[in-house]
Design a protein around this motif. Sequence first.
Motif, PDB file in Angstrom:
ATOM      1  N   VAL A 111       0.841  -1.199   0.000  1.00 50.61           N
ATOM      2  CA  VAL A 111       0.000   0.000   0.000  1.00 50.61           C
ATOM      3  C   VAL A 111       0.876   1.248   0.000  1.00 50.61           C
ATOM      4  CG1 VAL A 111      -2.004  -1.034   1.118  1.00 50.61           C
ATOM      5  CG2 VAL A 111      -0.169  -0.082   2.519  1.00 50.61           C
ATOM      6  N   GLN A 112       0.358   2.294  -0.603  1.00 53.99           N
ATOM      7  CA  GLN A 112       1.010   3.603  -0.574  1.00 53.99           C
ATOM      8  C   GLN A 112       0.416   4.364   0.605  1.00 53.99           C
ATOM      9  OE1 GLN A 112      -0.566   6.748  -1.291  1.00 53.99           O
ATOM     10  NE2 GLN A 112       1.324   7.888  -0.993  1.00 53.99           N
ATOM     11  N   VAL A 113       1.263   4.808   1.512  1.00 53.24           N
ATOM     12  CA  VAL A 113       0.793   5.481   2.724  1.00 53.24           C
ATOM     13  C   VAL A 113       1.416   6.858   2.883  1.00 53.24           C
ATOM     14  CG1 VAL A 113       0.296   3.339   3.955  1.00 53.24           C
ATOM     15  CG2 VAL A 113       2.582   4.324   4.104  1.00 53.24           C
ATOM     16  N   GLY A 114       2.223   7.286   1.913  1.00 54.87           N
ATOM     17  CA  GLY A 114       2.907   8.570   2.027  1.00 54.87           C
ATOM     18  C   GLY A 114       1.934   9.738   2.064  1.00 54.87           C
ATOM     19  N   GLY A 115       2.298  10.760   2.799  1.00 53.51           N
ATOM     20  CA  GLY A 115       1.470  11.944   2.941  1.00 53.51           C
ATOM     21  C   GLY A 115       1.737  12.596   4.276  1.00 53.51           C
ATOM     22  N   ALA A 116       0.886  13.538   4.647  1.00 57.44           N
ATOM     23  CA  ALA A 116       1.058  14.219   5.923  1.00 57.44           C
ATOM     24  C   ALA A 116       0.964  13.216   7.071  1.00 57.44           C
ATOM     25  CB  ALA A 116      -0.010  15.296   6.086  1.00 57.44           C
ATOM     26  N   GLY A 117       1.932  13.270   7.974  1.00 61.30           N
ATOM     27  CA  GLY A 117       1.919  12.382   9.123  1.00 61.30           C
ATOM     28  C   GLY A 117       2.265  10.947   8.806  1.00 61.30           C
ATOM     29  N   ASP A 118       3.029  10.714   7.730  1.00 63.07           N
ATOM     30  CA  ASP A 118       3.350   9.333   7.361  1.00 63.07           C
ATOM     31  C   ASP A 118       4.480   8.740   8.190  1.00 63.07           C
ATOM     32  OD1 ASP A 118       5.677  10.517   6.368  1.00 63.07           O
ATOM     33  OD2 ASP A 118       5.023  10.435   4.289  1.00 63.07           O
ATOM     34  N   ASN A 119       5.118   9.562   9.037  1.00 63.63           N
ATOM     35  CA  ASN A 119       6.204   9.074   9.909  1.00 63.63           C
ATOM     36  C   ASN A 119       7.306   8.367   9.124  1.00 63.63           C
ATOM     37  OD1 ASN A 119       5.199   9.958  12.451  1.00 63.63           O
ATOM     38  ND2 ASN A 119       3.738   8.274  12.451  1.00 63.63           N
ATOM     39  N   GLY A 120       7.644   8.962   7.986  1.00 65.92           N
ATOM     40  CA  GLY A 120       8.781   8.473   7.224  1.00 65.92           C
ATOM     41  C   GLY A 120       8.520   7.296   6.330  1.00 65.92           C
ATOM     42  N   ALA A 121       7.285   6.802   6.254  1.00 68.96           N
ATOM     43  CA  ALA A 121       6.965   5.650   5.399  1.00 68.96           C
ATOM     44  C   ALA A 121       6.080   6.098   4.250  1.00 68.96           C
ATOM     45  CB  ALA A 121       6.270   4.561   6.200  1.00 68.96           C
ATOM     46  N   ASP A 122       6.445   5.717   3.048  1.00 69.19           N
ATOM     47  CA  ASP A 122       5.629   6.010   1.867  1.00 69.19           C
ATOM     48  C   ASP A 122       4.951   4.761   1.322  1.00 69.19           C
ATOM     49  OD1 ASP A 122       6.275   8.786   1.768  1.00 69.19           O
ATOM     50  OD2 ASP A 122       8.221   8.280   0.909  1.00 69.19           O
TER      51      ASP A 122
END
Length: 225
Positions: A111-122
């Motif tokens: 899954v793509q999770v990048g964005g505001a508040g992603d804590n360094g994981a995209d």
Amino acid sequence: MSRRPARRRPRKADGTEQLLLVLGGLVIAGAVVAAVVDFVRAHPWVPLVLVLLGGAAAAAWMVSRQRAARWERVRSLGLRYALTQLDALHHRQFEHAVRDLMRRDGCANAVQVGGAGDNGADVKATDPYGRRWVIQCKHRRAGLSGAAVGTPDLQVLNGTGRPVHKGDVVVLVTNGRFSKPAIDFARSQRLHLVDRTMLGEWASGSRPLWELLRAVPPPRRPLSG
């Protein structure tokens, strides 16, 4: 001044009227059931036709789902990117491309999770061996000529990749390059780096990413199937 006549309140049906309504409903329902039974007796082929139509519809739906699943497997297995294509992407599209490459390699839950508040994981994924991947993506529109990815980006990933995201394999992917201090830091912290050269090899479909990286943690489970 004349007074308006008082409104008459509707009279509530008493118990007898309610009983008559219930009985009337039962009589109507019984008549409908009887009519359906008579129709079926007169036309015994109708239920068979309905069953066949229902079965055909269910079979068509299953075939459609299977075809869609096969097409998705073919599409993902045939997924290839040239570096020029990756360079032309928006940084969010680059994250989606990395996610799709992980899916192509067998990480069905990528899954793509990048964005505001992603804590360094995209991108997050679990490979067929049960290892949890946490990936940060750094896109450089200028490719190799763009600014090198430095230690600060790796420090953020190192601080969250394992403690927060529970990653077994923590990776930073770029279509550019890494600075020498970043390479040294990654080696000391067991972080994996995918630079432009390795990205090109991976995106071309030669091998899954875990076969290109060195010192990847051992499998958590055997390869299924």
